[in-house]
Design a protein around this motif. Structure first.
Motif, mmCIF file in Angstrom:
data_model
loop_
_atom_site.group_PDB
_atom_site.id
_atom_site.type_symbol
_atom_site.label_atom_id
_atom_site.label_comp_id
_atom_site.label_asym_id
_atom_site.label_seq_id
_atom_site.Cartn_x
_atom_site.Cartn_y
_atom_site.Cartn_z
ATOM 1 N N TRP A 200 -50.945 12.583 24.191
ATOM 2 C CA TRP A 200 -49.978 13.599 24.585
ATOM 3 C C TRP A 200 -50.154 13.962 26.054
ATOM 4 O O TRP A 200 -51.279 14.060 26.552
ATOM 5 N N ASN A 201 -49.047 14.155 26.734
ATOM 6 C CA ASN A 201 -48.997 14.624 28.116
ATOM 7 C C ASN A 201 -48.284 15.972 28.154
ATOM 8 O O ASN A 201 -47.325 16.184 27.416
ATOM 9 N N THR A 202 -48.738 16.842 29.041
ATOM 10 C CA THR A 202 -48.059 18.110 29.269
ATOM 11 C C THR A 202 -47.352 18.052 30.614
ATOM 12 O O THR A 202 -47.988 17.787 31.640
ATOM 13 N N VAL A 203 -46.039 18.270 30.608
ATOM 14 C CA VAL A 203 -45.284 18.330 31.850
ATOM 15 C C VAL A 203 -44.646 19.705 31.965
ATOM 16 O O VAL A 203 -44.247 20.302 30.972
ATOM 17 N N GLU A 204 -44.589 20.194 33.196
ATOM 18 C CA GLU A 204 -44.037 21.513 33.462
ATOM 19 C C GLU A 204 -43.073 21.430 34.635
ATOM 20 O O GLU A 204 -43.253 20.606 35.541
ATOM 21 N N LEU A 205 -42.091 22.299 34.597
ATOM 22 C CA LEU A 205 -41.101 22.408 35.661
ATOM 23 C C LEU A 205 -40.972 23.877 36.031
ATOM 24 O O LEU A 205 -40.741 24.719 35.157
ATOM 25 N N ILE A 206 -41.143 24.177 37.309
ATOM 26 C CA ILE A 206 -40.862 25.510 37.825
ATOM 27 C C ILE A 206 -39.597 25.418 38.654
ATOM 28 O O ILE A 206 -39.540 24.665 39.622
ATOM 29 N N ALA A 207 -38.561 26.153 38.241
ATOM 30 C CA ALA A 207 -37.288 26.205 38.966
ATOM 31 C C ALA A 207 -37.138 27.615 39.514
ATOM 32 O O ALA A 207 -36.869 28.553 38.765
ATOM 33 N N SER A 208 -37.341 27.749 40.817
ATOM 34 C CA SER A 208 -37.341 29.058 41.470
ATOM 35 C C SER A 208 -36.332 29.045 42.608
ATOM 36 O O SER A 208 -36.538 28.355 43.617
ATOM 37 N N GLY A 209 -35.223 29.778 42.445
ATOM 38 C CA GLY A 209 -34.180 29.737 43.462
ATOM 39 C C GLY A 209 -33.675 28.315 43.627
ATOM 40 O O GLY A 209 -33.379 27.623 42.651
ATOM 41 N N HIS A 214 -42.710 19.972 40.125
ATOM 42 C CA HIS A 214 -42.990 19.127 38.973
ATOM 43 C C HIS A 214 -44.505 19.068 38.776
ATOM 44 O O HIS A 214 -45.237 18.753 39.722
ATOM 45 N N ILE A 215 -44.954 19.346 37.565
ATOM 46 C CA ILE A 215 -46.378 19.431 37.254
ATOM 47 C C ILE A 215 -46.675 18.488 36.106
ATOM 48 O O ILE A 215 -45.991 18.507 35.080
ATOM 49 N N VAL A 216 -47.692 17.632 36.266
ATOM 50 C CA VAL A 216 -48.078 16.655 35.254
ATOM 51 C C VAL A 216 -49.536 16.878 34.887
ATOM 52 O O VAL A 216 -50.424 16.744 35.739
ATOM 53 N N ASN A 217 -49.773 17.231 33.647
ATOM 54 C CA ASN A 217 -51.128 17.472 33.158
ATOM 55 C C ASN A 217 -51.931 18.365 34.111
ATOM 56 O O ASN A 217 -53.080 18.091 34.451
ATOM 57 N N GLY A 218 -51.264 19.462 34.529
ATOM 58 C CA GLY A 218 -51.941 20.485 35.312
ATOM 59 C C GLY A 218 -51.982 20.268 36.800
ATOM 60 O O GLY A 218 -52.617 21.048 37.515
ATOM 61 N N ARG A 219 -51.293 19.223 37.321
ATOM 62 C CA ARG A 219 -51.299 18.953 38.758
ATOM 63 C C ARG A 219 -49.886 18.979 39.302
ATOM 64 O O ARG A 219 -49.004 18.303 38.777
ATOM 65 N N ILE A 220 -49.681 19.722 40.368
ATOM 66 C CA ILE A 220 -48.392 19.656 41.063
ATOM 67 C C ILE A 220 -48.306 18.300 41.752
ATOM 68 O O ILE A 220 -49.143 17.967 42.597
ATOM 69 N N VAL A 221 -47.287 17.513 41.388
ATOM 70 C CA VAL A 221 -47.153 16.172 41.941
ATOM 71 C C VAL A 221 -45.900 16.020 42.789
ATOM 72 O O VAL A 221 -45.753 15.013 43.499
#
Length: 263
Positions: A200-209, A214-221
């Motif tokens: 399993w991989n965790t991906v995150e997206l922060i959309a601000s303004g 883009h964040i992949v397994n805890g790292r901003i890439v």
């Protein structure tokens, strides 16, 4: 998850002042499910050449997990591509989900890298295969790449593999666009490869303004600034919100813990 300390560290590495942090300094909202793990309430379906009905069991819910092109699929060997989309539009959010690849791959991509993606800032309107969007690429060893389609972005300045966030250096140009046969696209590569192919991989997206991280397994890439959408006349204007889509692209994939919170 990006903490305040992590954000300040990245800003310091890029030589950006720690204040003001604006909205990102405020306490974020509580996490809430974006996918309820039981059914597709709040989501719509689209498959190229088929439409908005899942005729062939492309998408299934199994034990709270969204399973795409799994064993329940009963369609052709050349599985048409498409997506699941939120019915609502979102802006000013932090999205998190986990994904895991399956073994099944379909024509015409039996030998390609497994591929999917999160499309965001997608406008409402007619459904078609490659909608206007910013794509957060989910692909073997390329997860975190950004592909704006009829959108455009300024890539975050990278200082030794650390993309500037939450603020970029001023005066940076937009990434070049290519004509991909009816739409204009940019390719903004991620800084490093942090995905696993087996678990399993965790991906995150922060959309601000008009910015995104883009964040992949805890790292901003990857970081994007000055996000803009192109209209029918070819003019660009800032874009800060839209629907969120999960792609169906010829590869078996599972999604779980799909959740969102306001910034």
């Amino acid at each position: 998850m990006v903490t305040r300390r992590g954000t300040l560290g990245i800003m310091g590495a890029a030589g950006i002042a720690a204040t003001p942090l604006g909205r990102l300094a405020a306490a974020p909202g509580a996490w809430r499910p974006l996918f309820n793990g039981r059914n597709f309430d709040g989501w719509t379906f689209f498959q190229d050449g088929i439409g908005n009905t899942d005729r062939d069991n492309v998408a299934a819910v199994e034990g709270g997990i969204l399973h795409i092109l799994g064993p329940r699929y009963r369609g052709p060997a050349a599985a048409p591509m498409g997506y699941l989309a939120t019915a609502e539009a979102y802006g000013e959010y932090h999205l998190s989900l986990e994904y895991k690849w399956g073994e099944r791959r379909f024509a015409p991509r039996e030998l390609w890298k497994r591929d999917s993606g999160i499309l965001y800032h997608v406008p409402a309107g007619r459904e078609f295969l490659w909608p206007d969007c910013v794509e957060y690429q989910i692909m073997e060893r390329s997860t975190g790449d950004a592909i704006p389609v009829n959108h455009r972005a300024i890539p975050g300045v990278s200082m030794g593999g650390l993309p500037a966030w939450p603020r970029n250096f001023p005066g940076q140009p937009y990434a070049p666009q290519i004509d991909a046969g009816g739409n204009l696209r940019q390719m903004i590569r991620a800084e490093g490869s942090f995905d696993t192919l087996d678990g399993w991989n965790t991906v995150e997206l922060i959309a601000s303004g008009d910015s995104a991280a883009h964040i992949v397994n805890g790292r901003i890439v990857n970081t994007l600034y000055g996000l803009q959408a192109r209209d029918a006349a070819g003019a660009y204007a800032p874009i800060t919100r839209g629907r969120i889509l999960l792609q169906i692209e010829c590869a078996e994939i599972r999604f779980r813990n799909i959740r969102i919170r306001s910034l």
